[in-house]
Design a protein around this motif. Structure first.
Motif, short mmCIF file in Angstrom:
data_model
loop_
_atom_site.label_atom_id
_atom_site.label_comp_id
_atom_site.label_asym_id
_atom_site.label_seq_id
_atom_site.Cartn_x
_atom_site.Cartn_y
_atom_site.Cartn_z
N TRP A 22 0.86 -1.18 0.00
CA TRP A 22 0.00 0.00 0.00
C TRP A 22 0.90 1.24 0.00
O TRP A 22 1.51 1.55 1.01
CB TRP A 22 -0.93 0.02 1.21
CG TRP A 22 -1.97 1.08 1.09
CD1 TRP A 22 -1.94 2.34 1.61
CD2 TRP A 22 -3.20 1.00 0.36
NE1 TRP A 22 -3.05 3.05 1.27
CE2 TRP A 22 -3.86 2.25 0.49
CE3 TRP A 22 -3.80 -0.01 -0.40
CZ2 TRP A 22 -5.09 2.51 -0.10
CZ3 TRP A 22 -5.03 0.26 -0.99
CH2 TRP A 22 -5.66 1.49 -0.82
N TYR A 25 4.41 1.39 1.75
CA TYR A 25 4.45 0.38 2.81
C TYR A 25 4.32 -1.04 2.25
O TYR A 25 3.54 -1.29 1.32
CB TYR A 25 3.32 0.60 3.82
CG TYR A 25 3.48 1.85 4.66
CD1 TYR A 25 4.23 1.83 5.83
CD2 TYR A 25 2.87 3.04 4.27
CE1 TYR A 25 4.37 2.97 6.61
CE2 TYR A 25 3.01 4.19 5.05
CZ TYR A 25 3.76 4.14 6.21
OH TYR A 25 3.90 5.27 6.97
N THR A 26 5.07 -1.94 2.86
CA THR A 26 4.86 -3.38 2.67
C THR A 26 4.17 -3.89 3.93
O THR A 26 4.58 -3.54 5.05
CB THR A 26 6.19 -4.11 2.48
OG1 THR A 26 6.83 -3.61 1.30
CG2 THR A 26 5.97 -5.61 2.32
N LEU A 27 3.13 -4.68 3.77
CA LEU A 27 2.34 -5.16 4.90
C LEU A 27 2.47 -6.66 5.05
O LEU A 27 2.37 -7.41 4.07
CB LEU A 27 0.86 -4.79 4.70
CG LEU A 27 0.56 -3.32 4.45
CD1 LEU A 27 -0.92 -3.12 4.17
CD2 LEU A 27 1.01 -2.46 5.63
N PRO A 53 3.27 -3.28 9.43
CA PRO A 53 3.76 -2.48 8.29
C PRO A 53 5.29 -2.34 8.31
O PRO A 53 5.91 -2.25 9.38
CB PRO A 53 3.10 -1.10 8.52
CG PRO A 53 2.26 -1.23 9.75
CD PRO A 53 2.73 -2.43 10.49
N PHE A 54 5.86 -2.28 7.11
CA PHE A 54 7.29 -2.04 6.95
C PHE A 54 7.48 -0.95 5.91
O PHE A 54 6.74 -0.87 4.92
CB PHE A 54 8.01 -3.32 6.51
CG PHE A 54 8.05 -4.39 7.56
CD1 PHE A 54 9.18 -4.58 8.34
CD2 PHE A 54 6.94 -5.21 7.76
CE1 PHE A 54 9.21 -5.57 9.31
CE2 PHE A 54 6.97 -6.20 8.74
CZ PHE A 54 8.11 -6.38 9.51
N ARG A 55 8.50 -0.11 6.15
CA ARG A 55 8.85 0.94 5.18
C ARG A 55 10.35 0.85 4.94
O ARG A 55 11.14 0.94 5.89
CB ARG A 55 8.48 2.31 5.72
CG ARG A 55 8.82 3.45 4.78
CD ARG A 55 8.31 4.77 5.33
NE ARG A 55 8.68 5.88 4.46
CZ ARG A 55 8.35 7.14 4.67
NH1 ARG A 55 7.61 7.46 5.74
NH2 ARG A 55 8.72 8.08 3.84
N ASP A 56 10.74 0.63 3.71
CA ASP A 56 12.15 0.44 3.36
C ASP A 56 12.79 -0.66 4.21
O ASP A 56 13.93 -0.56 4.63
CB ASP A 56 12.93 1.75 3.53
CG ASP A 56 12.43 2.85 2.61
OD1 ASP A 56 12.03 2.52 1.49
OD2 ASP A 56 12.46 4.03 3.02
N GLN A 60 7.33 -0.54 11.16
CA GLN A 60 6.66 0.70 11.54
C GLN A 60 5.51 0.37 12.49
O GLN A 60 4.97 -0.74 12.49
CB GLN A 60 6.12 1.43 10.30
CG GLN A 60 7.15 1.68 9.22
CD GLN A 60 8.22 2.66 9.65
OE1 GLN A 60 7.91 3.74 10.15
NE2 GLN A 60 9.48 2.30 9.44
N PHE A 65 1.01 3.77 10.68
CA PHE A 65 0.61 3.44 9.32
C PHE A 65 -0.84 3.86 9.06
O PHE A 65 -1.13 4.53 8.06
CB PHE A 65 0.78 1.95 9.06
CG PHE A 65 0.04 1.46 7.85
CD1 PHE A 65 0.44 1.84 6.57
CD2 PHE A 65 -1.06 0.62 7.99
CE1 PHE A 65 -0.25 1.40 5.45
CE2 PHE A 65 -1.76 0.18 6.86
CZ PHE A 65 -1.35 0.56 5.59
N THR A 68 -1.59 7.50 8.51
CA THR A 68 -1.20 8.10 7.23
C THR A 68 -2.22 7.83 6.12
O THR A 68 -2.12 8.40 5.04
CB THR A 68 0.17 7.57 6.76
OG1 THR A 68 0.06 6.16 6.46
CG2 THR A 68 1.23 7.79 7.82
N CYS A 69 -3.18 6.94 6.39
CA CYS A 69 -4.17 6.57 5.37
C CYS A 69 -5.32 7.57 5.38
O CYS A 69 -5.98 7.72 6.42
CB CYS A 69 -4.70 5.17 5.63
SG CYS A 69 -3.46 3.86 5.57
#
Length: 296
Positions: A22, A25-27, A53-56, A60, A65, A68-69
């Motif tokens: 998304w 983000y990778t979930l 959630p993961f970012r880079d 997170q 997460f 931010t949606c």
């Protein structure tokens, strides 16, 4: 049948598991076991799906997460997280275990929206090979949401063969009359609230009375956030049906090792406190300063 919104954001992996994407983000799915008391022992009865959630490549906070949606995306993000959990549950959880997934009733105020969500969910369940009867839909009793819409949505979930759990009972919005109206299969007690009640004899007596009242109505109870041995002991004494918390098992990212809890394992084996897990495998949670046991 049109392709699910959730499935459109899914990446499949060779080990059978899935991740979601998304934006930036990778979930990933994490699952935490829920244990049932049985003849003085504990056995795994269910698993709750939790989003990670993961970012880079860096983990997170789920709260960060979701914050931010945009509100307009919330419905699609919810569909994605449920899709992810159900696909991963089909890939790496015991086939007989129940699966708890979350719904935010505030985004299902229109009947057409709810019908579309349920249609997509049935598509995902078919693909994952999961019977609807295994799925427990967690909803909160939000005062801000229309009670008519909430009741209608719960009825639609139940009509599709899902079971209903009211989450975070004991928080600010809780109302025992709404529980009677919704008639859920399960009530999950708020972790902070039950800990406060356990710290005094009077509080524990009240907690035990509420548990008995629900159980007498055929409503099973879950105590969340059990992090200390004394809390587990009091949960059993209170008559609670099930418990969930770090003292028993931490959430584990898919692919999990939880298939060992399937029918090939002893049906009701004693459970010891789970060891600390690497930060990369389990979600961090702020430590709470629980008082020593006072009740009963």
């Amino acid at each position: 049948m049109s392709r699910s919104i959730g499935l459109a954001h899914i990446i499949r992996h060779d080990d059978g598991t899935s991740t979601g994407v998304w934006g930036i983000y990778t979930l990933q799915s994490a699952f935490q076991p829920i244990f049932a008391f049985k003849e003085g022992k504990l056995s795994v009865a269910a698993f709750e799906g939790l989003i990670r959630p993961f970012r880079d490549g860096e983990p997170q906070s789920p709260i960060a997460f979701f914050s931010t949606c945009p509100a307009a995306d919330r419905l699609h993000v919810e569909a994605l997280t449920r899709t992810l959990h159900l696909l991963n549950a089909g890939a790496c959880l015991p086939q007989e275990a129940s699966i708890f997934v979350n719904f935010d009733p505030s985004v299902f105020t229109e009947r057409s929206v709810a019908e579309n969500a349920l249609r997509e969910m049935r598509l995902v369940l078919h693909e994952a090979g999961i019977d609807p009867g295994r799925v427990v839909c967690e909803v909160t009793e939000q005062k801000s949401a229309s009670q008519e819409a909430l009741h209608g949505f719960v009825a639609a979930l139940r009509g599709s063969g899902f079971r209903i759990a009211v989450d975070d009972y004991g928080s600010d919005d809780s109302d025992i009359n709404r529980i009677k109206e919704l008639k859920p299969d399960i009530v999950k007690f708020d972790a902070y609230w039950i800990t406060q009640l356990m710290e005094s004899g009077a509080g524990f007596a009240l907690l035990t009375t509420m548990v008995k009242s629900f159980e007498d109505q055929g409503i099973r109870t879950v105590f969340e956030g059990i992090e200390e041995g004394w809390q587990l002991e009091l949960a059993e004494k209170s008559g609670a049906s099930m418990v969930q918390g770090f003292v028993l098992a931490r959430p584990e990212l898919a692919p999990t090792s939880f298939r060992v809890f399937g029918k090939t394992a002893p049906e009701a084996a004693p459970v010891t406190a789970a060891p600390a897990a690497p930060a990369t495998q389990h979600a961090a949670r702020p430590a709470k300063a629980f008082g020593r046991r006072v009740a009963p």
